[in-house]
Design a protein around this motif. Structure first.
Motif, mmCIF file in Angstrom:
data_model
loop_
_atom_site.group_PDB
_atom_site.id
_atom_site.type_symbol
_atom_site.label_atom_id
_atom_site.label_comp_id
_atom_site.label_asym_id
_atom_site.label_seq_id
_atom_site.Cartn_x
_atom_site.Cartn_y
_atom_site.Cartn_z
ATOM 1 N N THR A 494 0.812 -1.137 0.249
ATOM 2 C CA THR A 494 -0.040 -0.135 -0.001
ATOM 3 C C THR A 494 0.779 1.191 0.103
ATOM 4 O O THR A 494 1.551 1.274 0.704
ATOM 5 C CB THR A 494 -0.985 -0.004 1.156
ATOM 6 O OG1 THR A 494 -1.819 -1.214 1.164
ATOM 7 C CG2 THR A 494 -1.871 1.115 1.267
ATOM 8 N N HIS A 496 0.664 5.504 0.006
ATOM 9 C CA HIS A 496 -0.286 6.729 0.084
ATOM 10 C C HIS A 496 0.310 7.782 -0.910
ATOM 11 O O HIS A 496 1.711 8.033 -0.441
ATOM 12 C CB HIS A 496 -0.542 7.351 1.613
ATOM 13 C CG HIS A 496 -0.745 5.969 2.548
ATOM 14 N ND1 HIS A 496 -2.039 5.487 2.662
ATOM 15 C CD2 HIS A 496 -0.081 5.306 3.316
ATOM 16 C CE1 HIS A 496 -2.054 4.632 3.355
ATOM 17 N NE2 HIS A 496 -0.762 4.510 3.827
ATOM 18 N N GLY A 515 -5.269 5.426 -7.141
ATOM 19 C CA GLY A 515 -5.859 4.283 -6.343
ATOM 20 C C GLY A 515 -7.240 4.667 -5.929
ATOM 21 O O GLY A 515 -8.235 4.580 -6.673
ATOM 22 N N SER A 516 -7.401 4.925 -4.817
ATOM 23 C CA SER A 516 -8.782 5.026 -3.922
ATOM 24 C C SER A 516 -9.695 6.302 -4.308
ATOM 25 O O SER A 516 -10.627 6.454 -3.939
ATOM 26 C CB SER A 516 -8.579 5.113 -2.487
ATOM 27 O OG SER A 516 -8.067 6.160 -2.066
ATOM 28 N N SER A 544 -4.965 6.339 -1.945
ATOM 29 C CA SER A 544 -4.043 5.333 -1.476
ATOM 30 C C SER A 544 -4.192 4.290 -2.377
ATOM 31 O O SER A 544 -5.399 3.974 -2.950
ATOM 32 C CB SER A 544 -4.467 4.667 -0.142
ATOM 33 O OG SER A 544 -4.105 5.499 0.998
ATOM 34 N N THR A 546 -2.562 0.146 -4.217
ATOM 35 C CA THR A 546 -2.185 -1.042 -3.916
ATOM 36 C C THR A 546 -1.270 -1.383 -5.231
ATOM 37 O O THR A 546 -1.765 -1.363 -6.301
ATOM 38 C CB THR A 546 -2.906 -2.207 -3.553
ATOM 39 O OG1 THR A 546 -3.739 -1.915 -2.338
ATOM 40 C CG2 THR A 546 -2.209 -3.425 -3.203
ATOM 41 N N GLU A 579 3.913 1.731 2.812
ATOM 42 C CA GLU A 579 3.403 0.880 4.128
ATOM 43 C C GLU A 579 4.378 -0.413 3.951
ATOM 44 O O GLU A 579 4.368 -0.753 2.945
ATOM 45 C CB GLU A 579 2.118 0.578 4.216
ATOM 46 C CG GLU A 579 1.136 1.810 4.332
ATOM 47 C CD GLU A 579 1.076 2.299 5.769
ATOM 48 O OE1 GLU A 579 1.784 1.541 6.470
ATOM 49 O OE2 GLU A 579 0.411 3.101 6.008
#
Length: 742
Positions: A494, A496, A515-516, A544, A546, A579
């Motif tokens: 992950t 950000h 991403g999100s 964020s 992946t 992350e």
């Protein structure tokens, strides 16, 4: 005409702001309203609650609407010019009272004020001018001194307004504001056996200071001084400051009968006034002032040996005995508040007392697996460090430390050679020109790579704004894809993304899809002022994402008004926070090379190797569905003259590419998205020297299917893509096409 009265100003200086009816007035000034471009007879009783009355005959007013010029924005002018009398009066004064007048010019396109006849400047007058720019907080220095007049037996002073070319001229004259400064009277008296200087009625110009000296006759002392009927003690001098009203001061004296002594002392690093053996007559009041030296504070004050606390002043009232007063001082102490977030500590932590001028060392220690992410000293970011010293402390301070166990990648988009924010990795692009692929490898020595397609860069030279000073923008807007990729991650990791807006005259950021964020994206904006030490709080959290099986995350930049907008979008910097976690990424090439039937090992398994000696590298064989251990297999590719869109004789080039390769224009070339860690680029030429002049496009649909039908089927994992050059064989005697793999 009766104007609206502002709140009471004072009985001293009268501030009159001439405005159009309903116009905005200057704060703290009394409005005097007039008819817009029409004859007005002004009558303002009890100006600002002062008791004075003001009139002005045959004037008109206007307003140019500039709120930044409150006094010169609007004003009165001599309506009818020589056809009317334009006199003004101030009444309610006392006979013989003097009043000084100051004025500004009003604005009519050139700011030329009228001539004002008043008091001692008659008959030629003085032209009203505006000195400097009054802005929204005008002072007397912005006004022209007109003159001084003395009130007649009715308590009135008068004047008149004339043209800008002088008294008696038929030209328009304007005034934006009047400031009347009347004298105030302080009545000073002294009883028997002493004197006060000056004495009697003393005229004082409003707003100024006036000091009086009280002297007792031999054998006597000052018993008391009353100011406006209230005792101020047995003082030898008294000063009225900023006089705005009439006052009285009266001194009384008494014979020296019983004399007492007050012993006043001060310890080191401060003083007391008066000091030493201070004589005090029976019944008098004796004040003392205690003052610490710079860097020190009052520790205690003792009167007759008993503490009365920390006091800056102390008065012995109605003295009837001997006394003592003693002051002591101590070094000032300040507090440094040190806090640490999770993942580390600071020492000393909490609140530390630091004596004036001394220093305090702060040690910063991350926990195992953590690092110092950000440090704020008094709310301002500094570069991460493990040690900080507050040097020669003279005030309270704070230090806040945050820690992180995640990798942070700081990317500053800039012009080649431009200044870079401390601790940030530069990503360079062409100045106001397309950069097909801006990239940086091994970010911060951590093995991550970054690329950004079709961006331009610029720099506004604001070196103190390293992130918002310069940046990338969507070169070509909707004509080009503006895709960025972070590579070198684990699979399933992950990441950000934070971003800030760059500056193009209005600091408008672009929308980012990542991403999100979803298809609508998030707009990059800059919060606050990053200065030279930006922090995440100055940036926008975009979203964020992946990473895919190859360890990549991607996103795209769009216009400032939204995704799909043709208007330019800009970003000044990116911060990726990675992350922990994920798995080893899939390396498509390595798996292909080492797995059956290829089974390559050692140096033969490298991308640039050619173990079958056919002149085709392993990377090209991998890209084009070739066989690295067979000299007769150089990958699947084919060229032909085909019919495309109904036109025969079109030069086409077909290649087998890895599944997932999506092509888009890159100038005249066609470039693929990142697939299995590589990109394809197809280009054409007429002389094999310049590969940028002929446009290449992808052939799709039925035309492509017809071309592919005659070719051997590629293996699983590959698919055919066909490309054409511009024109036909009739238009181009020679056409060459090639594919490059990176």
């Amino acid at each position: 005409m009766l104007c609206l009265l502002a709140p009471r100003l004072s009985a001293g200086v009268l501030k009159l702001d001439f405005i159009n009816n309903g116009g905005a007035s200057t704060s703290g000034w009394t409005t005097v309203s007039g008819t817009f471009l029409g004859d007005t007879m002004v009558n303002v009783p009890n100006v600002g609650g002062s008791g004075y009355n003001f009139t002005f005959a045959h004037v008109a007013t206007y307003d140019n609407g500039n709120a930044l010029q409150p006094l010169t924005r609007s004003g009165f002018y001599n309506f009818g010019r020589l056809a009317n009398d334009h006199s003004f009066t101030l009444s309610g004064l006392t006979e013989g009272q003097t009043v000084a007048l100051y004025a500004t010019a009003a604005w009519d396109g050139n700011g030329a004020g009228g001539w004002v006849v008043y008091g001692d400047n008659a008959p030629n007058g003085v032209q009203a001018q505006t000195v400097g720019s009054p802005g929204t907080a005008p002072t007397i220095e912005n006004f022209t001194f007109i003159g001084t007049a003395t009130a007649d037996a009715t308590g009135t002073v008068t004047g008149s307004l004339h043209g800008r070319d002088g008294v008696g001229t038929n030209s328009e004259g304007q005034v934006g504001a009047f400031l009347f400064v009347p004298t105030q009277t302080i009545t000073a008296s002294a009883g028997a056996n002493g004197s006060i200087t000056p004495a009697g009625p003393v005229g004082v110009t409003a707003g100024t200071n006036q000091q009086f000296t009280i002297t007792a006759a031999s054998g006597h002392h000052v018993q008391d001084v009353l100011v406006d009927g209230v005792s101020v003690g047995a003082v030898g001098t008294y000063t009225f400051t900023d006089v705005q009203a009439n006052h009285t001061i009266a001194a009384s004296f008494a014979a020296n009968t019983t004399l007492f002594t007050i012993n006043a002392s001060a310890g080191a690093n401060g003083s007391i006034s008066p000091s030493g053996a201070v004589a005090a007559n029976l019944g008098v009041n004796i004040p003392f002032t205690i003052t610490p030296d710079a860097g020190y504070e009052i520790a205690d004050v003792k009167v007759d040996g008993v503490s009365v606390g920390v006091l800056g002043t102390y008065t012995f009232t109605n003295v009837t005995a001997n006394h003592s007063i003693a002051a002591t001082f101590s070094l000032n102490s300040y507090y440094v508040e040190a806090t640490a977030g999770p993942g580390g500590s600071v020492s000393p932590g909490g609140s530390s007392s630091v004596p004036h001028g001394e220093s305090l060392d702060i040690t910063i220690t991350p926990d195992e697996g953590y690092y110092v992410a950000e440090i704020l000293v008094d709310g301002v970011a500094i570069p991460p460090t493990d040690f900080y010293t507050f040097i020669e402390v003279t005030s309270d301070h704070t230090i806040e430390v945050t820690f992180d166990n995640r990798t942070r990648l700081y990317l500053d988009f800039t012009v080649t050679g431009g200044p870079i924010a401390n601790g940030w990795t530069p990503v360079y692009a062409n100045y106001v020109a397309d950069t097909p692929l801006a990239s940086v490898a091994d970010i911060g020595g951590l093995g991550y790579g970054f690329s950004f397609s079709h961006v331009g860069s610029y720099d506004n030279n604001q070196s103190w704004e390293p992130l918002t000073r310069s940046g990338f923008y969507t070169f070509g807007n909707n004509n080009n894809p503006h895709v960025f990729t972070l590579s070198g991650l684990n699979a399933g990791q992950t990441v950000h993304l934070y971003a800030c807006a760059t500056w193009d005259g209005n600091a408008a950021g672009g929308y980012l899809v990542y991403g999100s964020t979803g298809p609508d994206g998030v707009k990059a904006v800059t919060n606050g002022s990053p200065g030279t030490q930006p922090v995440l709080a100055n940036m926008t959290l975009i979203g964020s994402a992946t990473s895919d099986s190859g360890g990549n995350v991607s996103g795209s930049l769009h216009g400032r008004s939204g995704v799909g907008s043709a208007i330019e979008g800009q970003v000044g910097a990116f911060v990726f926070i990675v992350e922990p976690g994920g798995t080893t990424p899939v390396n498509g090439f390595a798996n292909w090379a080492s797995s059956p039937p290829n089974n390559l090992t050692g140096s033969d398994a490298l991308p640039a190797a050619d173990p079958d000696h056919d002149g085709i590298s392993n990377l090209l064989e991998f890209a084009l569905n070739g066989n690295p251990v067979s000299g007769s297999s150089a990958g699947l590719s084919s060229s032909a003259l085909a019919t495309v869109a109904g036109s025969p004789g079109v030069a086409t080039f077909t290649i087998a590419v890895r599944n997932g390769a999506v092509f888009s224009p890159d100038g005249n070339r066609m470039r693929s998205s990142l697939v299995d860690g590589m990109t394809y680029m197809v280009e054409a030429s007429t002389d094999i020297l310049d590969w940028s002049l002929i446009q290449v496009s992808e052939v799709t649909g039925a035309d492509a299917a017809a071309i592919h039908s005659g070719l051997p089927a590629p293996q699983t994992g590959w698919t055919y893509k066909t490309f054409r050059s511009a024109g036909t064989s009739a238009a181009n005697a020679k056409t060459f096409m090639r594919v490059k793999v990176q």
